[in-house]
Design an enzyme around this catalytic site. Structure first.
Site, short mmCIF file in Angstrom:
data_model
loop_
_atom_site.label_atom_id
_atom_site.label_comp_id
_atom_site.label_asym_id
_atom_site.label_seq_id
_atom_site.Cartn_x
_atom_site.Cartn_y
_atom_site.Cartn_z
N SER A 248 0.81 -1.23 0.00
CA SER A 248 0.00 0.00 0.00
C SER A 248 0.84 1.27 0.00
O SER A 248 0.32 2.36 -0.27
CB SER A 248 -0.93 0.01 1.22
OG SER A 248 -0.19 0.14 2.42
N ARG A 249 2.13 1.15 0.34
CA ARG A 249 3.01 2.33 0.41
C ARG A 249 4.42 1.92 0.00
O ARG A 249 4.77 0.75 -0.04
CB ARG A 249 3.11 2.87 1.84
CG ARG A 249 1.87 3.44 2.44
CD ARG A 249 2.22 4.33 3.65
NE ARG A 249 3.04 3.68 4.64
CZ ARG A 249 2.57 3.06 5.71
NH1 ARG A 249 1.28 2.99 5.92
NH2 ARG A 249 3.40 2.50 6.58
N GLY A 250 5.24 2.94 -0.22
CA GLY A 250 6.69 2.77 -0.31
C GLY A 250 7.15 1.76 -1.34
O GLY A 250 6.66 1.70 -2.46
N ASP B 235 -2.54 -8.49 9.05
CA ASP B 235 -1.34 -8.24 9.85
C ASP B 235 -0.43 -9.45 9.67
O ASP B 235 -0.77 -10.56 10.10
CB ASP B 235 -1.75 -8.05 11.32
CG ASP B 235 -0.55 -7.73 12.20
OD1 ASP B 235 0.61 -7.97 11.78
OD2 ASP B 235 -0.77 -7.26 13.33
N ALA C 155 7.14 -7.05 1.49
CA ALA C 155 7.66 -5.69 1.69
C ALA C 155 7.05 -5.03 2.93
O ALA C 155 7.29 -3.86 3.17
CB ALA C 155 7.40 -4.83 0.46
N ALA C 156 6.27 -5.80 3.70
CA ALA C 156 5.70 -5.22 4.93
C ALA C 156 6.83 -5.06 5.95
O ALA C 156 7.60 -5.99 6.17
CB ALA C 156 4.61 -6.12 5.49
N GLY C 157 6.94 -3.89 6.52
CA GLY C 157 8.00 -3.72 7.51
C GLY C 157 7.76 -2.47 8.36
O GLY C 157 7.03 -1.56 7.96
N SER D 247 17.32 -5.28 4.07
CA SER D 247 17.81 -3.90 4.17
C SER D 247 19.33 -3.95 4.26
O SER D 247 19.91 -4.90 4.82
CB SER D 247 17.26 -3.22 5.43
OG SER D 247 17.99 -2.04 5.70
N TYR E 6 16.18 -3.73 14.50
CA TYR E 6 15.80 -3.74 13.07
C TYR E 6 16.83 -4.54 12.28
O TYR E 6 16.48 -5.37 11.43
CB TYR E 6 15.72 -2.29 12.59
CG TYR E 6 15.38 -2.13 11.13
CD1 TYR E 6 14.05 -2.26 10.68
CD2 TYR E 6 16.36 -1.84 10.19
CE1 TYR E 6 13.74 -2.09 9.34
CE2 TYR E 6 16.06 -1.68 8.85
CZ TYR E 6 14.74 -1.80 8.43
OH TYR E 6 14.43 -1.65 7.10
P1 NAP Z 1 6.46 1.97 4.35
O1 NAP Z 1 6.39 3.02 3.34
O2 NAP Z 1 6.37 2.32 5.80
O3 NAP Z 1 5.35 0.87 4.03
C1 NAP Z 1 5.26 -0.28 4.81
C2 NAP Z 1 4.19 -1.16 4.25
O4 NAP Z 1 4.09 -2.32 5.08
C3 NAP Z 1 2.82 -0.49 4.26
O5 NAP Z 1 2.06 -1.01 3.20
C4 NAP Z 1 2.25 -0.94 5.60
O6 NAP Z 1 0.85 -0.82 5.63
C5 NAP Z 1 2.77 -2.39 5.62
N1 NAP Z 1 2.84 -3.00 6.95
C6 NAP Z 1 3.52 -2.56 8.04
N2 NAP Z 1 3.34 -3.40 9.06
C7 NAP Z 1 2.54 -4.40 8.61
C8 NAP Z 1 1.99 -5.58 9.19
N3 NAP Z 1 2.20 -5.93 10.47
N4 NAP Z 1 1.21 -6.39 8.42
C9 NAP Z 1 0.97 -6.06 7.13
N5 NAP Z 1 1.46 -4.97 6.52
C10 NAP Z 1 2.23 -4.15 7.25
O7 NAP Z 1 7.78 1.08 4.19
P2 NAP Z 1 8.99 1.17 3.14
O8 NAP Z 1 9.87 2.25 3.62
O9 NAP Z 1 8.52 1.14 1.76
O10 NAP Z 1 9.70 -0.22 3.47
C11 NAP Z 1 9.28 -1.43 2.87
C12 NAP Z 1 10.25 -2.52 3.26
O11 NAP Z 1 11.56 -2.15 2.84
C13 NAP Z 1 10.33 -2.71 4.78
O12 NAP Z 1 10.55 -4.06 5.05
C14 NAP Z 1 11.56 -1.88 5.16
O13 NAP Z 1 12.14 -2.35 6.32
C15 NAP Z 1 12.43 -2.10 3.94
N6 NAP Z 1 13.42 -1.04 3.69
C16 NAP Z 1 13.04 0.26 3.63
C17 NAP Z 1 13.99 1.25 3.37
C18 NAP Z 1 13.62 2.70 3.29
O14 NAP Z 1 14.52 3.55 3.25
N7 NAP Z 1 12.36 3.05 3.22
C19 NAP Z 1 15.32 0.87 3.17
C20 NAP Z 1 15.65 -0.48 3.22
C21 NAP Z 1 14.69 -1.43 3.47
P3 NAP Z 1 0.02 -0.73 7.02
O15 NAP Z 1 0.75 0.23 7.90
O16 NAP Z 1 -1.34 -0.30 6.60
O17 NAP Z 1 0.02 -2.12 7.55
#
Ligand code: NAP
Length: 200
Positions: free
Chosen positions: A11-13, A56, A83-85, A135, A148
């Site tokens: 849904s995001r990111g 969840d 990608a949920a995180g 990550s 993390y």
């Molecule tokens: P984000 O924008 O915060 O989006 C996270 C997504 O995961 C949302 O769709 C959120 O929706 C969902 N989510 C969170 N907790 C959940 C749960 N318990 N069950 C189901 N869905 C869940 O995250 P992002 O930054 O794109 O990151 C995506 C992944 O890449 C993560 O694993 C993160 O650790 C990793 N990552 C991110 C970065 C970065 O800089 N952004 C860098 C390296 C790795 P809801 O809140 O509605 O559940």
């Protein structure tokens, strides 16, 4: 053969960007997140016949129900993106145990649960592909992100071992380990930009 993909965290990111690309390439998608309204909005923007579901990933029953819904509405899921995180960044001495548990449950256990259910169908079909989002922090570590980092490092070990376990069933398991990403909207699209390396 149908290309059906479940994007947990779609849904995001990063998950959302992956979903956009896969929709362009003709996949039928399930966009899955806890917040159904946001998931619906993201699925709606893809155009076509995609599904939005609330789940969840840390809850086994939720994950099982979600796969049942996907199979009913889209058919068998042969592609899975985890990608949920979440982040609860803080120095370890200040980190609450509940924040440790929620990060590990979402970032590590969640991927294990979705892989476990997805594999039942993939093994029957002798085909499938799984991508778990790790990550760079899981590989290099970073101050203020020990929990993390542990979860994301765990995702790497889990994915490598699982890849060996299911390769003979013609199922691929891979991890991507992004660096920091900036998310923003332009007038017409949703843009993710890599901010480069983040840790020494
Ligand atoms: P984000 O924008 O915060 O989006 C996270 C997504 O995961 C949302 O769709 C959120 O929706 C969902 N989510 C969170 N907790 C959940 C749960 N318990 N069950 C189901 N869905 C869940 O995250 P992002 O930054 O794109 O990151 C995506 C992944 O890449 C993560 O694993 C993160 O650790 C990793 N990552 C991110 C970065 C970065 O800089 N952004 C860098 C390296 C790795 P809801 O809140 O509605 O559940």
């Amino acid at each position: 053969m149908d290309k059906v993909c479940a994007v947990f965290g779609g849904s995001r990111g990063i998950g959302r960007a992956v979903a956009q690309l896969m929709a362009q390439k003709g996949y039928r998608l399930a966009i899955i997140a806890r917040n159904l309204e946001v998931a619906k909005a993201a699925a709606g923007e893809l155009g076509g016949d995609h599904l939005a579901l609330s789940c969840d990933v840390a809850k086994e029953r939720d994950v099982q129900n979600t796969f049942e819904e996907m199979e009913k509405n889209l058919g068998r899921v042969n592609f899975l993106v985890n990608a949920a995180g979440i982040n609860r960044d803080s120095l370890l001495v200040r980190t609450k145990t509940e924040d440790m548990i929620s990060q590990l449950h979402t970032n590590l256990l969640g991927s294990m649960l979705t892989c476990k259910v997805a594999l039942k169908t993939m093994i029957q079909q002798q085909r499938g592909s799984i991508v778990n989002v790790g990550s760079i922090i899981g590989l290099k570590g970073n101050s203020g992100q020990s929990v993390y980092s542990a979860g994301k490092g765990g995702v790497v070990g889990f994915s490598r071992a699982l890849a060996k376990e299911v390769a003979r069933k013609k199922i691929r398991v891979n991890v991507v380990a992004p660096g920091p990403i900036e998310q923003r909207w332009t007038k017409s699209s949703y843009v993710l930009t890599s901010l480069g390396q983040c840790c020494e």
